[in-house]
Design a protein around this motif. Structure first.
Motif, PDB file in Angstrom:
ATOM      1  N   PRO A  32       0.866 -19.185 -67.774  1.00 41.72           N
ATOM      2  CA  PRO A  32       2.211 -18.852 -67.295  1.00 41.72           C
ATOM      3  C   PRO A  32       2.894 -17.850 -68.217  1.00 41.72           C
ATOM      4  CG  PRO A  32       1.867 -21.226 -67.338  1.00 41.72           C
ATOM      5  CD  PRO A  32       0.729 -20.615 -68.099  1.00 41.72           C
ATOM      6  N   ALA A  82      -2.076 -18.023 -59.874  1.00 42.86           N
ATOM      7  CA  ALA A  82      -2.168 -19.486 -59.899  1.00 42.86           C
ATOM      8  C   ALA A  82      -3.441 -19.984 -59.236  1.00 42.86           C
ATOM      9  CB  ALA A  82      -0.944 -20.079 -59.218  1.00 42.86           C
ATOM     10  N   SER A 135      -5.033 -23.577 -66.560  1.00 44.18           N
ATOM     11  CA  SER A 135      -4.982 -22.156 -66.908  1.00 44.18           C
ATOM     12  C   SER A 135      -5.138 -21.985 -68.404  1.00 44.18           C
ATOM     13  CB  SER A 135      -3.642 -21.576 -66.460  1.00 44.18           C
ATOM     14  OG  SER A 135      -2.592 -22.108 -67.255  1.00 44.18           O
ATOM     15  N   LEU A 157       4.451 -18.468 -62.964  1.00 42.36           N
ATOM     16  CA  LEU A 157       3.057 -18.109 -62.711  1.00 42.36           C
ATOM     17  C   LEU A 157       2.980 -17.507 -61.321  1.00 42.36           C
ATOM     18  CD1 LEU A 157       0.279 -18.203 -64.037  1.00 42.36           C
ATOM     19  CD2 LEU A 157      -0.118 -20.398 -62.881  1.00 42.36           C
ATOM     20  N   PRO A 216      -6.308 -21.462 -62.436  1.00 45.33           N
ATOM     21  CA  PRO A 216      -5.405 -20.328 -62.684  1.00 45.33           C
ATOM     22  C   PRO A 216      -6.073 -19.295 -63.582  1.00 45.33           C
ATOM     23  CG  PRO A 216      -4.219 -22.385 -62.882  1.00 45.33           C
ATOM     24  CD  PRO A 216      -5.669 -22.752 -62.772  1.00 45.33           C
TER      25      PRO A 216
END
Length: 917
Positions: free
Chosen positions: A337, A365, A418, A360, A333
């Motif tokens: 988020p 993503a 992420s 996200l 990612p």
């Protein structure tokens, strides 16, 4: 009938002419022709036609050129355009052929008024061809099979204006030493295709155009067909991503194969869910190739590719190839988020119910998110231990104390995790808010813009939800970087829906206060109009009220309300009033009283308005309280008058009583009750003594019908007669005071009858009268006055003197009768002339009645009172206030139909009963 015969002759003549002269060019030749035969004319030019008559028709039919009539479609041509050349030739001239039409006919007016057609022609009009322009040729590659390729050459040009005539276009081509067959278009006038193509040889090409009005030829062009080839596009495309998340390799096959010529390519691609194509720079694909690698793509994204080619250095690109689809591999990612929260306070504990939300975007993503790692840590003084959660959902609900918390969220897919998103949740939003938030539609989306605060903002949270009445609406939100000043809302934004948009600035060490605004992606007219009603109605005013439309019904922001009202009983023009959008009531004034009005309210947005239903109301005839202001004073005045009248009556009660309820003396207390015939001193011999002037104050008489038939038996009633004369005679002799008993006023009484006829059922009235002296009320009058009372109450008190009762008994009726007769004959009335005049003044008497006063007749009537009638004697009793007399009437059925009394017996009030004077 003559017209039918003429039509028959004309028809036969036409048939004869057809048989004799035949048909030429589809028109009948009869006795002449038109020159030119079938002309083709340029629109707007001059034209002259000649009609020539044949000599045989001229001699045989005796017709001449001056009889010729020219017609266009059966419409005569004006004779000003005719020119008669000789007996057989007539010309017609048209200066502008734009008004000319077919057919043009020559006609002759025969004898008998018959018009005969001689000849007719068809006329064509148009323009000569223009010079063809913009001649160009392209060589198309046409697939025949996999090994053999064929080409054809198509040349196009601009033919110019429409000719309205049949025009032949021809494409001519030649080599320097060879001419090729002409190419004639099949259905069009601006292109022609040939299948003879030779490369590397210069070809000269031009176009010619020809019709009946002229010819034209285009400029000559010279070109090499190889430089004008449009090749077929590459085919058999394929895409391969390998293990790379941002790379796709595109491969293809070329259909134009010529070693001496190089191709160039153009590649375009886009994500499947996007509408914008991206292109590979042309310089990267200028060399011959059959594959190309496209970089900087998005991970885990589906793409579509197309390619086309052209000969190097030329501009005739092939068509785009068929589409090819491919996926890039997953990648980590690219962003953490977006993180947000919703806080509500628990009713039972007072703690926070904390809802953590994160999302996200698929484009960020870079693959399928498998888990989210969430960490929540309380800041002092909150004693909330650090808690870690691994979730595959996008929200977490916690029950925590009021305070400050730090939340961290990380997304993880098959390629990695992420960056971590951090959200600081303070107890209060103490930081500066954004300024001047606006929202407006833009490019089919809803654009939100704001001014940042002075402090540095790390990011913004833009939250929105569809506004709905009395319903908890689902909200959506998105995160934007702190450098942005505006953004498009990325959710499903619908037209005609109101959205509540809130912008939250987030700082590194806290949150700023939110700023909200309402907006529409697209506004429309309201779904319906407001429903109006009256709250209060008066004589000349009314208060209107309407319920605001719900947000779902508004379809936009209400800009104003317009109230329209009018009367139904008049032809006056309606009145319209604009009202601010925040108001829901309006005060109407200057209305007519007792009038029926119609009112309607229209709600307006930027796109238009919608009217509600019509409401009717009637103004009042009187204003509120107006009736009270009139009635109350009138009632008060009436009550005041009544009060004053009552006070006046109390003050003047003696006067009122005298005129309305006069005092009636009691006869039993009168001085006459003390008079007795046994006492000579109580006889009155002088009328002046009895009736001195001024002693009479009031005389009243009351007659009451009473049925006393039962008081007398038939035997007792035989000796009595009732006078036939009733009230009319009584009014003539009203008193009889002071004279003989025979002079008393006429009244009904009992009398004897010599005849034995039964008594009839006529009513008899015994009258009593009262004379009130001026010395009334405890004053003894100077002269004792009496009068005959007409009361039905007995004046006798027989119980006091039993001897009188015996004298009046039934057994000695005869002696009593003789006694009454003797006394009645005595002339003791003592009425002289002066006293009679005085009596007339007091009691008016007719002249006929007064004549009997001086000569009273003999009394033939005898009054007999039975023992049963002695009950009347108790009617008079002395009272403390002096004498009073009650006047009543006793009706006795004692008269026969034929008897008439001759006089009235004198009746004197005595203590012992009725006695003669």
């Amino acid at each position: 009938m003559f017209s039918e015969w003429s039509r028959t002759v004309q028809t036969l003549y036409i048939l004869f002419s057809v048989c004799c002269f035949g048909v030429s060019d589809g028109l009948m030749k009869m006795c002449g022709e038109i020159i030119p035969e079938s002309p083709v004319l340029q629109i707007g030019s001059n034209f002259t036609a000649s009609c020539i008559l044949y000599n045989k028709c001229v001699e045989k039919e005796n017709i001449h050129a001056n009889q010729i009539i020219w017609k266009i479609r059966d419409v005569p041509v004006p004779k000003e355009q005719y020119i008669v050349i000789n007996d057989t030739v007539s010309n017609v001239t048209f200066n502008d052929t734009s008004t000319l039409a077919s057919p043009l006919t020559c006609n002759v007016l025969m004898q008998g008024g018959i018009e005969q057609n001689i000849y007719g022609i068809q006329i064509q009009m148009g323009f000569p061809p223009d010079k063809p322009k913009n001649l160009s040729c392209i060589v198309f590659q046409i697939p025949k099979n996999d090994k053999l390729k064929e080409y054809n050459q198509t040349c196009t040009w601009d033919p110019g204006r429409e000719t309205f005539l049949d025009t032949v276009y021809s494409l001519k081509s030649q080599w320097p030493d060879k001419f090729f067959p002409d190419c004639t278009p099949d259905r069009t006038n601006n292109s022609c295709t040939t299948d003879t193509v030779a490369f590397y040889v210069s070809l000269e090409v031009w176009v010619t155009a020809k019709n009946k009005l002229g010819e034209a030829e285009s400029d000559h062009i010279v070109f090499d067909p190889i430089k004008h080839v449009k090749p077929l596009p590459p085919h058999n495309l394929s895409l391969n991503s390998g293990n790379f998340s941002t790379i796709l390799k595109l491969s293809w096959e070329n259909q134009f194969i010529m070693n001496t010529v190089d191709l160039k390519y153009e590649i375009r691609f886009k994500a499947v869910d996007s509408t914008d194509w991206m292109k590979v720079p042309p310089e990267d694909t200028i060399n011959r190739r059959s594959a190309f690698t496209v970089q900087e793509l998005k991970p885990n994204t589906k793409y579509v590719f197309q390619i086309r080619c052209a000969l190097k250095g030329l501009h005739y690109w092939s068509d785009w190839s068929e589409k090819a689809f491919g996926f890039t591999a997953e990648g980590k990612p690219s962003k953490g988020p977006a993180l947000w929260r919703k806080i509500t306070t628990s009713v039972s504990t007072g703690n926070w119910i904390l809802l953590l939300l994160w999302k996200l975007d698929p484009s960020e993503a870079n693959g399928v998110i498998r888990t989210y790692e969430v960490s929540v840590m309380g800041k002092p003084p909150v004693s909330f231990p650090t808690s870690n959660y691994s979730l595959n959902t996008t929200q977490l609900l916690l029950n925590v104390q009021n305070g400050t918390y730090e939340v961290r969220v990380t997304a993880r897919n098959s390629a990695g995790e992420s960056p971590t998103s951090v959200l600081l949740i303070p107890a209060i939003n103490s930081k500066a808010p954004v300024k001047n938030v606006t929202a407006s539609p833009k490019d089919g989306k809803l654009w939100v813009e704001w001014e940042p605060p002075n402090d540095d903002v790390s990011k913004y949270i833009v939250e929105w939800y569809e506004h709905c009445d009395n319903v908890t609406c689902t909200s959506d939100w998105q995160q934007e970087p702190g450098t942005k000043r505006g953004t498009f809302l990325k959710g499903d934004i619908k037209p005609f829906k109101r959205y509540e948009i809130t912008v939250h600035p987030l700082y590194i060490n806290g949150q700023g206060q939110e700023t909200s605004i309402q907006a529409y992606l697209q506004e429309g007219e309201p779904a319906r109009g407001p429903i109006v009603r009256t709250v209060k109605v008066g004589k000349s005013k009314a208060v209107l009220e309407w319920k605001p439309l719900s947000v779902e019904e508004q379809n936009g922001f209400i800009t104003k309300y317009v109230i329209s009202y009018n009367t139904l009983t008049t032809n006056e023009t309606g009145v319209s009033v604009g009202v601010e959008p925040f108001r829901t009531e309006y005060y109407l004034s200057s209305l007519s009283s007792d009038t029926l009005y119609t009112v309607q309210v229209t709600a307006f947005t930027k796109k238009g308005g919608k009217s509600g239903p019509v409401f009717t109301f009637t103004t009042k005839k009187f204003e509120e309280g107006e009736i009270e202001t009139i009635v109350v004073p009138v009632c008060l005045a009436f009550l005041l008058v009544i009060l004053l009248t009552v006070l006046f009556c109390f003050k003047k009660k003696e006067v009122i009583k005298k005129h309305i309820w006069p005092n009636v003396p009691d006869p039993s207390k009168s001085v006459i009750a003390q008079w007795s015939p046994q006492t000579p001193s109580k006889h009155f011999n002088s009328k002046e003594q009895i009736y001195p002037e001024g002693i009479f104050t009031n005389v009243s008489a009351v007659e009451i019908e009473a049925d006393h038939e039962k008081s007398f038996s038939e035997q007792d009633m035989k000796p009595f007669d009732l006078v036939k004369k009733e009230k009319n005679a009584s009014e003539g002799h009203s008193s009889g005071i002071g004279g003989s008993s025979c002079m008393s006023s006429p009244r009904q009484s009992v009398s004897d009858s010599d005849e034995g006829e039964p008594a009839q059922s006529t009513s008899s009235t015994v009258q009593y009268s009262t004379v009130v002296p001026s010395g009334y009320r405890d004053q003894i009058p100077s002269v004792q006055v009496f009068s005959r009372s007409e009361s039905t109450q007995p004046l006798l008190d027989l119980e006091d003197k039993p001897e009188d009762q015996q004298a009046l008994g039934r057994d000695d009726a005869t002696p009593r009768l003789q006694y009454f007769k003797q006394n009645c004959n005595q002339d003791d009335t003592g009425l002289d002339g002066s006293h009679l005049e005085r009596v007339k003044q007091i009691f008016p008497i007719n002249e006929e009645d007064t004549s009997g006063i001086h000569n009273p007749p003999m009394c033939n009537s005898v009054l007999e009172i039975s023992e049963h009638d002695t009950s009347f004697a108790s009617a008079f009793h002395p009272g403390p206030e002096g004498p009073a007399v009650q006047s009543e009437t006793i009706t006795i059925n004692s008269l026969t139909g034929d008897e008439t009394p001759k006089c009235y017996l004198p009746q004197t009030v005595m203590q012992g009963g009725y006695m003669p004077q």
